[in-house]
Design a protein around this motif. Sequence first.
Motif, PDB file in Angstrom:
ATOM      1  N   THR A  56       6.276  -0.339 -14.156  1.00 38.52           N
ATOM      2  CA  THR A  56       6.442   1.013 -13.635  1.00 38.52           C
ATOM      3  C   THR A  56       5.572   1.256 -12.406  1.00 38.52           C
ATOM      4  OG1 THR A  56       6.976   1.858 -15.853  1.00 38.52           O
ATOM      5  CG2 THR A  56       6.313   3.465 -14.193  1.00 38.52           C
ATOM      6  N   VAL A  57       4.287   0.921 -12.519  1.00 39.27           N
ATOM      7  CA  VAL A  57       3.379   1.133 -11.390  1.00 39.27           C
ATOM      8  C   VAL A  57       3.755   0.219 -10.226  1.00 39.27           C
ATOM      9  CG1 VAL A  57       0.981   1.056 -10.619  1.00 39.27           C
ATOM     10  CG2 VAL A  57       1.522   1.886 -12.911  1.00 39.27           C
ATOM     11  N   GLY A  58       4.065  -1.044 -10.536  1.00 36.66           N
ATOM     12  CA  GLY A  58       4.416  -1.993  -9.482  1.00 36.66           C
ATOM     13  C   GLY A  58       5.640  -1.554  -8.696  1.00 36.66           C
ATOM     14  N   LEU A  59       6.734  -1.222  -9.411  1.00 29.02           N
ATOM     15  CA  LEU A  59       7.950  -0.799  -8.728  1.00 29.02           C
ATOM     16  C   LEU A  59       7.772   0.535  -8.012  1.00 29.02           C
ATOM     17  CD1 LEU A  59      10.764  -1.791 -11.265  1.00 29.02           C
ATOM     18  CD2 LEU A  59      10.035  -2.992  -9.200  1.00 29.02           C
ATOM     19  N   THR A  60       6.991   1.441  -8.615  1.00 29.18           N
ATOM     20  CA  THR A  60       6.749   2.736  -7.968  1.00 29.18           C
ATOM     21  C   THR A  60       6.071   2.548  -6.621  1.00 29.18           C
ATOM     22  OG1 THR A  60       6.587   3.899 -10.093  1.00 29.18           O
ATOM     23  CG2 THR A  60       5.575   4.954  -8.177  1.00 29.18           C
ATOM     24  N   LEU A  61       5.071   1.682  -6.580  1.00 27.20           N
ATOM     25  CA  LEU A  61       4.366   1.440  -5.321  1.00 27.20           C
ATOM     26  C   LEU A  61       5.277   0.783  -4.290  1.00 27.20           C
ATOM     27  CD1 LEU A  61       0.863   0.242  -6.597  1.00 27.20           C
ATOM     28  CD2 LEU A  61       1.496   2.491  -5.696  1.00 27.20           C
ATOM     29  N   ILE A  82       0.032  -0.936   3.850  1.00 27.49           N
ATOM     30  CA  ILE A  82      -0.198  -2.363   3.609  1.00 27.49           C
ATOM     31  C   ILE A  82      -0.851  -2.577   2.251  1.00 27.49           C
ATOM     32  CG2 ILE A  82      -1.439  -4.407   4.413  1.00 27.49           C
ATOM     33  CD1 ILE A  82      -1.221  -3.264   7.259  1.00 27.49           C
ATOM     34  N   ALA A  83      -1.879  -1.768   1.941  1.00 32.29           N
ATOM     35  CA  ALA A  83      -2.608  -1.930   0.682  1.00 32.29           C
ATOM     36  C   ALA A  83      -1.702  -1.670  -0.517  1.00 32.29           C
ATOM     37  CB  ALA A  83      -3.804  -0.975   0.650  1.00 32.29           C
ATOM     38  N   LEU A  84      -0.925  -0.600  -0.467  1.00 31.16           N
ATOM     39  CA  LEU A  84      -0.058  -0.265  -1.600  1.00 31.16           C
ATOM     40  C   LEU A  84       1.054  -1.294  -1.772  1.00 31.16           C
ATOM     41  CD1 LEU A  84       0.262   3.618  -1.267  1.00 31.16           C
ATOM     42  CD2 LEU A  84      -1.189   2.303  -2.818  1.00 31.16           C
ATOM     43  N   LEU A  85       1.553  -1.840  -0.670  1.00 30.60           N
ATOM     44  CA  LEU A  85       2.579  -2.863  -0.765  1.00 30.60           C
ATOM     45  C   LEU A  85       2.032  -4.113  -1.453  1.00 30.60           C
ATOM     46  CD1 LEU A  85       5.399  -3.935  -0.143  1.00 30.60           C
ATOM     47  CD2 LEU A  85       4.563  -4.636   2.113  1.00 30.60           C
ATOM     48  N   VAL A  86       0.828  -4.519  -1.060  1.00 27.72           N
ATOM     49  CA  VAL A  86       0.202  -5.700  -1.673  1.00 27.72           C
ATOM     50  C   VAL A  86      -0.027  -5.478  -3.164  1.00 27.72           C
ATOM     51  CG1 VAL A  86      -1.880  -7.120  -1.734  1.00 27.72           C
ATOM     52  CG2 VAL A  86      -0.872  -6.482   0.468  1.00 27.72           C
ATOM     53  N   VAL A  87      -0.589  -4.319  -3.523  1.00 22.49           N
ATOM     54  CA  VAL A  87      -0.846  -4.021  -4.931  1.00 22.49           C
ATOM     55  C   VAL A  87       0.465  -3.957  -5.718  1.00 22.49           C
ATOM     56  CG1 VAL A  87      -1.760  -2.309  -6.543  1.00 22.49           C
ATOM     57  CG2 VAL A  87      -3.004  -2.825  -4.438  1.00 22.49           C
ATOM     58  N   GLY A  88       1.481  -3.327  -5.148  1.00 18.76           N
ATOM     59  CA  GLY A  88       2.765  -3.216  -5.829  1.00 18.76           C
ATOM     60  C   GLY A  88       3.396  -4.565  -6.091  1.00 18.76           C
ATOM     61  N   VAL A  89       3.365  -5.446  -5.100  1.00 18.88           N
ATOM     62  CA  VAL A  89       3.937  -6.788  -5.281  1.00 18.88           C
ATOM     63  C   VAL A  89       3.146  -7.566  -6.329  1.00 18.88           C
ATOM     64  CG1 VAL A  89       4.316  -9.008  -4.149  1.00 18.88           C
ATOM     65  CG2 VAL A  89       4.936  -6.883  -2.967  1.00 18.88           C
ATOM     66  N   ILE A  90       1.816  -7.477  -6.286  1.00 20.14           N
ATOM     67  CA  ILE A  90       0.985  -8.194  -7.265  1.00 20.14           C
ATOM     68  C   ILE A  90       1.295  -7.719  -8.686  1.00 20.14           C
ATOM     69  CG2 ILE A  90      -1.381  -8.471  -8.114  1.00 20.14           C
ATOM     70  CD1 ILE A  90      -2.310  -8.512  -5.222  1.00 20.14           C
ATOM     71  N   LEU A  91       1.394  -6.410  -8.886  1.00 16.50           N
ATOM     72  CA  LEU A  91       1.679  -5.875 -10.225  1.00 16.50           C
ATOM     73  C   LEU A  91       3.076  -6.278 -10.698  1.00 16.50           C
ATOM     74  CD1 LEU A  91       0.136  -2.286 -10.017  1.00 16.50           C
ATOM     75  CD2 LEU A  91      -0.782  -4.292 -11.195  1.00 16.50           C
ATOM     76  N   ALA A 151       2.901  -9.851 -11.654  1.00 19.80           N
ATOM     77  CA  ALA A 151       2.154  -9.940 -12.906  1.00 19.80           C
ATOM     78  C   ALA A 151       3.037  -9.564 -14.091  1.00 19.80           C
ATOM     79  CB  ALA A 151       0.925  -9.038 -12.857  1.00 19.80           C
ATOM     80  N   PHE A 152       3.930  -8.598 -13.909  1.00 20.01           N
ATOM     81  CA  PHE A 152       4.854  -8.216 -14.971  1.00 20.01           C
ATOM     82  C   PHE A 152       5.741  -9.390 -15.368  1.00 20.01           C
ATOM     83  CE2 PHE A 152       9.268  -6.879 -15.814  1.00 20.01           C
ATOM     84  CZ  PHE A 152       9.094  -6.293 -17.056  1.00 20.01           C
ATOM     85  N   PHE A 153       6.306 -10.074 -14.373  1.00 22.27           N
ATOM     86  CA  PHE A 153       7.181 -11.206 -14.676  1.00 22.27           C
ATOM     87  C   PHE A 153       6.404 -12.335 -15.350  1.00 22.27           C
ATOM     88  CE2 PHE A 153       9.965  -9.098 -11.635  1.00 22.27           C
ATOM     89  CZ  PHE A 153      11.215  -9.336 -12.186  1.00 22.27           C
ATOM     90  N   VAL A 154       5.192 -12.593 -14.911  1.00 23.39           N
ATOM     91  CA  VAL A 154       4.371 -13.630 -15.543  1.00 23.39           C
ATOM     92  C   VAL A 154       4.051 -13.250 -16.985  1.00 23.39           C
ATOM     93  CG1 VAL A 154       2.135 -14.802 -15.478  1.00 23.39           C
ATOM     94  CG2 VAL A 154       3.379 -14.391 -13.350  1.00 23.39           C
TER      95      VAL A 154
END
Length: 554
Positions: A242-247, A268-277, A280-283
């Motif tokens: 939820t947080v990842g896709l929202t960002l 830039i910061a929110l895009l990086v955090v969103g992609v990482i989350l 992380a969800f898929f992992v």
Amino acid sequence: MGKALDSSGLCTPSEPIPVSDKQQGYDVDLTVQPPSAFKAIALTSVCTLSMLIVSVTTSSSQISLPVVGAELGIREDQLQWILSAYALSSGCLLIPFGRLADLYGRRMIFLVGCVFQGAFALGCGFANDLVTISVLRGFQGLGAAATIPASLGILAHAFPPGNARSLAFATFSAGQPLGAGLGFAIGGLLTEFARATWRSMYFVVAGLSVICIVGAVLLVERDHPSTEQDKRVDWLGVVLVTVGLTLVVFVLSDGEIAPRQWSTSYIIALLVVGVILTVAFFVWQWYLERPSVRQRHSRWTPPPLMKISLWCRGNGRFAAMQCIVFFLMCAFQSWTMWAVLYYESYQHYSPVLAMIRMLPMIPAGILCNVFIGLLVGKIPGVIIIAIGCLCTGIAGLLFAVINPAATYWAFGFPAAVLTVIGADFVFAGGSLFIAKLAFPHEQSLAGGLFQTMAQLGTAFGLSITTIVFDRVRARESLIYGVVIDSEGSNAPREAQLHAYQAAQWTVLGFGALASLIAVVFLRGVGVVGGPHKPNPSEDDKSENEKTMTTAVEV
């Protein structure tokens, strides 16, 4: 009952359920009895109404944006939040709500979604500033996130594979383009002529939601208890996705209008955090699905929210279908937005005149629905889906070469008809395809994932076409010796036209890419509607043997 893969890579009831599912109690008789004619029509009508409400509230909000901005004093570059707030919540919570619907009852989640949709639509009708209406739209989007996957699960469980299911899914899918057309029509009329102007449409949505609630209470039966032994919810997965896709969706929606656009630090910061989350969800889902983890029943190992193996169903065709709907929605929603802006901002038509030019979407959607219902069980799915995507792309092509002096019937009318073909064909055919590939306990989740990709495609497509529009408008304006202001209001008319055309060339690219993916990856898929015809291919037999071997080893 188990499931096998036929020659098209679709699930049929002849193969044992994979061991990971057997261990969770899925190996039970889930035979579906066909509903009566009255029940079939009633269920399909209620579910279709819910989809129509979602689409109506989106398109009606879109066509009324200029009036909302003028009345509430909202800057043009901030108006998109009225649309984005709804898209954020509805698109990013489809997967969690799909899982909850499969676990705790699709009827209950459906009713909760209808209540949210209606109650917060009513609140939007009384809002007087951007923050209030954006927050209320965000909560209203929770209703869409709940009703859509629940509806797909209700239909998948009510109708066994066959012509009735094909017609039900085609009708439900038609709610998307039909709702868009009706939203433009009713929204344009009410915005211009109703005493409450743009607020009237939110009151209409609230009323439709009440009808949907009454219909669900009277017509949708309570779900059978879930067959899963472990009914825990992967709340960590819910937070991550939820947080990842929202960002990610926020960045796609806000990147072009940020102070320094895409080079803005918080973008830039929110895009990086969103992609990482999101990664992380898929992992995390992959970890939870591992057989060794599933054997260890602990508080830290709940069933995965979304099995990664789901993407591999049908020899990877499940994943291909997700990509197709992603790029199709990039094209369809982008065409719709830029067509409306072309009519209202470039041609300076009133909301009603712009609405009239979008009206062909309604009869075209009805005809597509009839075609799909009658022939989806006879025509190979690859043909239906590939042609549909290409039609939406051609709609973009017509506006990419449009001559403003030409008659509406030369460019506008055929484009409005063609763009609906893609949405109807892909949503109907894709929903049936996904339903066949998903197990009974996954129907709402699979439908929610399908719709999530559609919402992400919408955000991505609007973002990319907006970038193209802004860049071309600025470049073309410089050619005419004009440096445009922050809102582009002083751009020369020729530069504006070239920018609108460039955005529609991008729409053509999205539609063509979706069609290409369909042709390459859905070859041999066979018909996606109608009854199952087990006829496993050699590849599928080999896959079945591997599954059985795994079961013996464990």
